[in-house]
Motif scaffolding. Structure first.
Motif, PDB file in Angstrom:
ATOM      1  N   ILE A 131      32.745  46.203  37.470  1.00  0.00           N
ATOM      2  CA  ILE A 131      33.922  44.951  38.329  1.00  0.00           C
ATOM      3  C   ILE A 131      34.347  44.309  37.921  1.00  0.00           C
ATOM      4  CG2 ILE A 131      35.249  45.627  40.494  1.00  0.00           C
ATOM      5  CD1 ILE A 131      32.681  47.870  41.333  1.00  0.00           C
ATOM      6  N   HIS A 132      35.973  43.869  37.791  1.00  0.00           N
ATOM      7  CA  HIS A 132      36.885  42.408  37.388  1.00  0.00           C
ATOM      8  C   HIS A 132      37.089  42.109  38.031  1.00  0.00           C
ATOM      9  CE1 HIS A 132      39.526  40.093  35.374  1.00  0.00           C
ATOM     10  NE2 HIS A 132      38.734  40.028  34.519  1.00  0.00           N
TER      11      HIS A 132
ATOM     12  N   THR B 203      36.686  48.858  35.764  1.00  0.00           N
ATOM     13  CA  THR B 203      37.877  48.247  36.348  1.00  0.00           C
ATOM     14  C   THR B 203      37.972  46.899  37.399  1.00  0.00           C
ATOM     15  OG1 THR B 203      35.949  50.311  37.814  1.00  0.00           O
ATOM     16  CG2 THR B 203      37.809  49.269  39.296  1.00  0.00           C
ATOM     17  N   GLN B 204      39.292  47.132  37.189  1.00  0.00           N
ATOM     18  CA  GLN B 204      40.148  45.633  37.440  1.00  0.00           C
ATOM     19  C   GLN B 204      40.777  45.645  38.808  1.00  0.00           C
ATOM     20  OE1 GLN B 204      42.213  47.413  34.600  1.00  0.00           O
ATOM     21  NE2 GLN B 204      40.764  47.693  33.309  1.00  0.00           N
ATOM     22  N   VAL B 205      40.650  44.671  39.518  1.00  0.00           N
ATOM     23  CA  VAL B 205      40.613  44.163  40.831  1.00  0.00           C
ATOM     24  C   VAL B 205      41.756  43.356  41.017  1.00  0.00           C
ATOM     25  CG1 VAL B 205      40.430  44.538  43.636  1.00  0.00           C
ATOM     26  CG2 VAL B 205      38.539  45.953  41.429  1.00  0.00           C
ATOM     27  N   ALA B 206      42.804  42.937  41.599  1.00  0.00           N
ATOM     28  CA  ALA B 206      43.254  41.768  42.234  1.00  0.00           C
ATOM     29  C   ALA B 206      42.541  41.312  43.200  1.00  0.00           C
ATOM     30  CB  ALA B 206      43.930  41.894  41.448  1.00  0.00           C
TER      31      ALA B 206
ATOM     32  N   THR C 170      37.431  52.485  46.531  1.00  0.00           N
ATOM     33  CA  THR C 170      35.856  53.106  46.635  1.00  0.00           C
ATOM     34  C   THR C 170      35.628  53.315  44.705  1.00  0.00           C
ATOM     35  OG1 THR C 170      35.797  54.230  48.411  1.00  0.00           O
ATOM     36  CG2 THR C 170      34.180  54.538  46.619  1.00  0.00           C
ATOM     37  N   VAL C 171      34.137  52.761  44.620  1.00  0.00           N
ATOM     38  CA  VAL C 171      34.235  52.909  42.191  1.00  0.00           C
ATOM     39  C   VAL C 171      32.849  53.220  42.965  1.00  0.00           C
ATOM     40  CG1 VAL C 171      34.016  51.799  40.538  1.00  0.00           C
ATOM     41  CG2 VAL C 171      35.829  51.337  41.784  1.00  0.00           C
ATOM     42  N   ASP C 172      32.462  54.483  42.121  1.00  0.00           N
ATOM     43  CA  ASP C 172      31.193  54.942  41.583  1.00  0.00           C
ATOM     44  C   ASP C 172      31.611  54.485  39.556  1.00  0.00           C
ATOM     45  OD1 ASP C 172      28.769  56.397  40.693  1.00  0.00           O
ATOM     46  OD2 ASP C 172      29.116  58.073  41.610  1.00  0.00           O
ATOM     47  N   VAL C 173      30.395  53.144  39.443  1.00  0.00           N
ATOM     48  CA  VAL C 173      30.243  52.894  37.801  1.00  0.00           C
ATOM     49  C   VAL C 173      29.656  54.928  37.124  1.00  0.00           C
ATOM     50  CG1 VAL C 173      30.611  50.780  38.335  1.00  0.00           C
ATOM     51  CG2 VAL C 173      27.997  52.108  38.281  1.00  0.00           C
TER      52      VAL C 173
ATOM     53  N   PHE D  56      29.655  42.377  38.553  1.00  0.00           N
ATOM     54  CA  PHE D  56      30.840  41.770  38.754  1.00  0.00           C
ATOM     55  C   PHE D  56      30.815  40.534  38.085  1.00  0.00           C
ATOM     56  CE2 PHE D  56      28.564  44.292  42.325  1.00  0.00           C
ATOM     57  CZ  PHE D  56      29.213  44.875  42.691  1.00  0.00           C
ATOM     58  N   ALA D  57      32.482  40.516  37.559  1.00  0.00           N
ATOM     59  CA  ALA D  57      32.506  39.313  36.815  1.00  0.00           C
ATOM     60  C   ALA D  57      34.455  38.991  37.640  1.00  0.00           C
ATOM     61  CB  ALA D  57      33.445  39.913  35.683  1.00  0.00           C
TER      62      ALA D  57
END
Length: 326
Positions: A178-179, A200-203, A271-274, A141-142
């Protein structure tokens, strides 16, 4: 948070967010809140008194066993003083943070005073390599305040970082990343708040007003938008699947999907499965092949205020299994 009356109200909302996160976590099988992340703009102008109020609320709510990750956003620099030095005194001696929690890696990247991340790029590249070497088949995670240009909702509106192209190229090397970014104040229950390219980008949510596009029905700030308070509960499962659940502090409940009448009670979960990039849900192709939106039987269109050059056209919101956007 600042020291005005409005700032005090925001400080109280901040405390309520922490409290509700603990309340939710204690009732889950895992029973604990492992981390609490503040993705910039924790204070309004980087002043010592603002940090004191922020820390007062944080210290009163955070319990032992919870790792706190905090980074600098643009507001931390607004005081036109040695704001980075004040941050180091009041928050953390390190502007950038790399923390391992339960075997998962978390990277917090503070921005520079010019809204770029130029001074952090060497650090970020090195720490991502370290995290990736220990994160085979696991998400990492970043977090940074200003997001990557043209990724999630709001990052096309002039608030993007000057380092977008360089950072995007770096992040794209890690499909298990996941960013999270903030800054745009966009509502986290809108469909394009999450995006997937090579990563993956998330706000993140906001505790003080939401922003929409300039041409939205009520403009950039809808009525009463200052009352909003939104954040995510993020859960990582044993199979390395990640669920991000947007929470509405105004209603003390998770956001529900507005897609159809039948789904009114369905909570939104991203939902995210990297490890399953082939079946990622939030890529640009997410709308391909979907059934077209439809109007209910009996819906009608009306024309009013007709002049020689204009008319007001009114019709019902269309129904759709994925939610209607624009």
């Amino acid at each position: 948070i600042d020291t005005t009356q409005t700032g005090m109200q925001r400080a109280n909302k901040f405390a309520d967010v922490i409290s509700s996160a603990y309340e939710y976590s204690k009732n889950q099988p895992y029973g604990a809140l492992d981390a609490f992340v503040v993705v910039g703009d924790m204070v309004n102008s980087g002043l010592e008194a603002e940090y004191d109020l922020y820390n007062q609320k944080l210290d009163a709510e955070i319990k032992a066993g919870t790792e706190v990750i905090e980074i600098m956003g643009n507001h931390e620099y607004w005081g036109n003083i040695d704001t980075a030095d004040i941050y180091k005194q009041k928050v953390s001696p390190k502007l950038n943070q790399h923390v391992e929690i339960n075997g998962y890696h978390f990277l917090g990247i503070s921005q520079d005073n010019d809204d770029s991340y130029a001074s952090s790029m060497d650090w970020l590249e090195a720490e991502l390599d370290v995290a990736a070497a220990d994160s085979v088949n696991k998400p990492m995670f970043a977090f940074q305040h200003i997001g990557i240009d043209n990724t999630v909702y709001g990052t096309y509106a002039g608030g993007s970082t000057k380092s977008s192209e360089e950072m995007d190229a770096l992040y794209s090397q890690y499909s298990n990343l996941i960013h999270f970014s903030a800054h745009t104040h966009t509502p986290i229950n809108t469909p394009t708040i999450i995006n997937q390219t090579d990563y993956t980008q998330v706000a993140t949510g906001t505790l003080y007003y939401i922003c929409m596009e300039n041409d939205a029905t009520y403009g950039t700030q809808p009525p009463n938008s200052n009352n909003v308070s939104q954040y995510y509960i993020v859960e990582v499962y044993g199979d390395n699947r990640v669920e991000m659940k947007p929470y509405n502090e105004m209603t003390n409940s998770f956001f529900k999907t507005p897609s159809t009448t039948d789904a009114d009670d369905t909570e939104i979960v991203y939902t995210v499965d990297v490890n399953d990039k082939e079946n990622w849900l939030y890529t640009a192709s997410r709308t391909e092949g979907n059934a077209a939106p439809y109007f209910e039987t009996g819906d009608a269109i009306s024309f009013d205020k007709v002049t020689y050059k204009s008319a007001q056209i009114t019709f019902q919101q269309a129904e759709d299994d994925n939610g209607v956007y624009r």
